[in-house]
Design an enzyme around this catalytic site. Sequence first.
Site, short mmCIF file in Angstrom:
data_model
loop_
_atom_site.label_atom_id
_atom_site.label_comp_id
_atom_site.label_asym_id
_atom_site.label_seq_id
_atom_site.Cartn_x
_atom_site.Cartn_y
_atom_site.Cartn_z
N LYS A 71 -19.23 1.31 26.69
CA LYS A 71 -18.25 2.31 27.62
C LYS A 71 -17.82 3.15 26.79
O LYS A 71 -17.38 4.44 27.44
CB LYS A 71 -17.00 1.21 27.96
CG LYS A 71 -17.46 0.20 29.02
CD LYS A 71 -15.93 -0.15 29.49
CE LYS A 71 -16.36 -0.96 30.92
NZ LYS A 71 -15.21 -1.46 31.43
N LYS A 83 -27.80 -2.93 34.53
CA LYS A 83 -27.24 -4.07 35.71
C LYS A 83 -26.44 -3.35 36.69
O LYS A 83 -26.08 -2.01 36.64
CB LYS A 83 -26.19 -5.05 34.57
CG LYS A 83 -25.12 -4.49 34.29
CD LYS A 83 -23.94 -5.35 33.72
CE LYS A 83 -22.80 -4.48 33.37
NZ LYS A 83 -21.72 -5.00 32.88
N LYS A 143 -20.19 -0.98 39.00
CA LYS A 143 -19.28 -0.19 39.77
C LYS A 143 -19.24 1.11 38.98
O LYS A 143 -18.75 2.19 39.66
CB LYS A 143 -17.95 -0.64 39.96
CG LYS A 143 -17.28 -1.56 38.92
CD LYS A 143 -16.06 -2.37 39.30
CE LYS A 143 -15.78 -3.57 38.48
NZ LYS A 143 -14.81 -4.52 39.00
P1 TYM Z 1 -15.72 -7.39 35.85
O1 TYM Z 1 -14.72 -6.76 36.57
O2 TYM Z 1 -16.93 -6.12 35.11
O3 TYM Z 1 -16.48 -8.21 36.69
C1 TYM Z 1 -16.29 -9.37 37.30
C2 TYM Z 1 -17.13 -10.57 37.36
O4 TYM Z 1 -18.47 -10.09 37.88
C3 TYM Z 1 -19.41 -10.30 36.97
N1 TYM Z 1 -20.57 -9.41 37.16
C4 TYM Z 1 -21.95 -9.72 37.28
N2 TYM Z 1 -22.51 -10.79 37.40
C5 TYM Z 1 -23.96 -10.63 37.89
N3 TYM Z 1 -24.58 -9.49 37.91
C6 TYM Z 1 -24.00 -8.38 37.70
N4 TYM Z 1 -24.45 -7.10 37.85
C7 TYM Z 1 -22.30 -8.31 37.15
N5 TYM Z 1 -21.76 -7.34 37.12
C8 TYM Z 1 -20.42 -8.00 37.13
C9 TYM Z 1 -18.89 -10.32 35.65
O5 TYM Z 1 -19.72 -11.16 34.39
C10 TYM Z 1 -17.58 -10.90 35.74
O6 TYM Z 1 -17.69 -12.25 35.55
N6 TYM Z 1 -13.90 -8.44 31.25
C11 TYM Z 1 -14.15 -9.03 32.61
C12 TYM Z 1 -12.91 -9.19 33.41
C13 TYM Z 1 -11.89 -10.28 32.58
C14 TYM Z 1 -12.00 -11.63 32.67
C15 TYM Z 1 -11.13 -12.37 31.75
C16 TYM Z 1 -13.26 -12.33 32.84
C17 TYM Z 1 -10.76 -9.98 31.85
N7 TYM Z 1 -10.30 -11.07 31.41
C18 TYM Z 1 -11.00 -13.49 31.51
C19 TYM Z 1 -13.07 -13.90 32.61
C20 TYM Z 1 -12.00 -14.49 31.89
C21 TYM Z 1 -14.85 -7.93 33.42
O7 TYM Z 1 -14.61 -6.61 33.22
O8 TYM Z 1 -15.29 -8.31 34.83
#
Ligand code: TYM
Length: 342
Positions: free
Chosen positions: A118, A201, A204
Amino acid sequence: MSQDPFTPRVFSGAQPSGNLHLGNYLGALRNWVGMQGSDYETVYCMVDLHAITVWQDPAELRQATRELCAGYIASGLDPEKSILINQSQVPEHAQLAWIFNCVARMGWMKRMTQFKDKAGKNAENASLGLFGYPALMAADILIYHATHVPVGEDQKQHLELTRDIAAKFNHDYGVAFFPMTEPVIEGAATRVMSLRDGSKKMSKSDPSDMSRINMTDDADTIAKKIRKAKTDPEALPSEPEGLDDRPEACNLVNIYAALSDQSVDQVLSEMGGKQFGEFKPLLADLAVAKLSPISSEMARLMADPAEIDLILSRGAQRAREITRPILRQTYDIVGMVAPVEI
Ligand code: TYM
């Protein structure tokens, strides 16, 4: 360390930055719904404090947080069965994160690939919050003593760090206070790839909207994005081995498998031999059938933002019943003087 003393509890979250997309749905949300109302208490979060590690327009952030909540509910999360919160309304997340900033080591944080991705070449100009992000994420999870965290593949390293932080805290203070959280990375689509480039991957933050299917896309847009998805000239194989070195084909088959609740083997035994010209419309029909009820329910919920705000306030109230005592105990372990009645 034994997990026994800990109540089985699930925590997960997503960032309210931009749209929910198919990767979020198949990699995470669908599994969250599956764990709801089972043997676990479930807490699902819109991580607004994480979102501002990169610039967010305030009005758009507020809107995206409500929209994400609508997406959670439209996908099947029930505010009666699960605790739904936005992170900033439960201040114990950020309070525990400070303690974890003092537990996590610089060397651990520097190894986090998400920061490198990032921040890119301009790491000197990244926010301190972006660097500290994984410590806040560990706090999100451990402030609930969560035992299970369902996520997509890309979050694996952060969950390993969460375990390292818990283990170091327990070791340094001679306690068995924080659980060793289990990641739950399940399904045919734990890593959904970009529709334009099978080595990246679905995300967004990809500048091309054609690279992803948003949960709010209408039927025509979904069909167009799948029709234009990058593929190769070969027909689909009948066996999974035939997808080796064909990342784009593999991605579309995984998506089909996940959406139709089948294994990749099952999909290929039915679709093997078909050209993409034939397979893509079938995939588009399936995606529209599964996603359009969710997007219309999201639109319905978004028509009443006050109701969403109420759900989030109630969620925060319930969450704090759990987080307040865990923070107080953490402070006691660390040696903070507790308030007395005055
Ligand atoms: P975020 O907002 O990027 O994504 C949310 C969830 O979606 C999953 N994900 C995917 N799974 C499969 N293929 C993809 N292309 C894909 N893109 C996203 C992510 O693995 C995630 O499960 N850091 C985290 C948010 C967070 C969090 C937490 C998660 C903050 N605190 C505590 C679990 C526990 C994030 O940025 O997710």
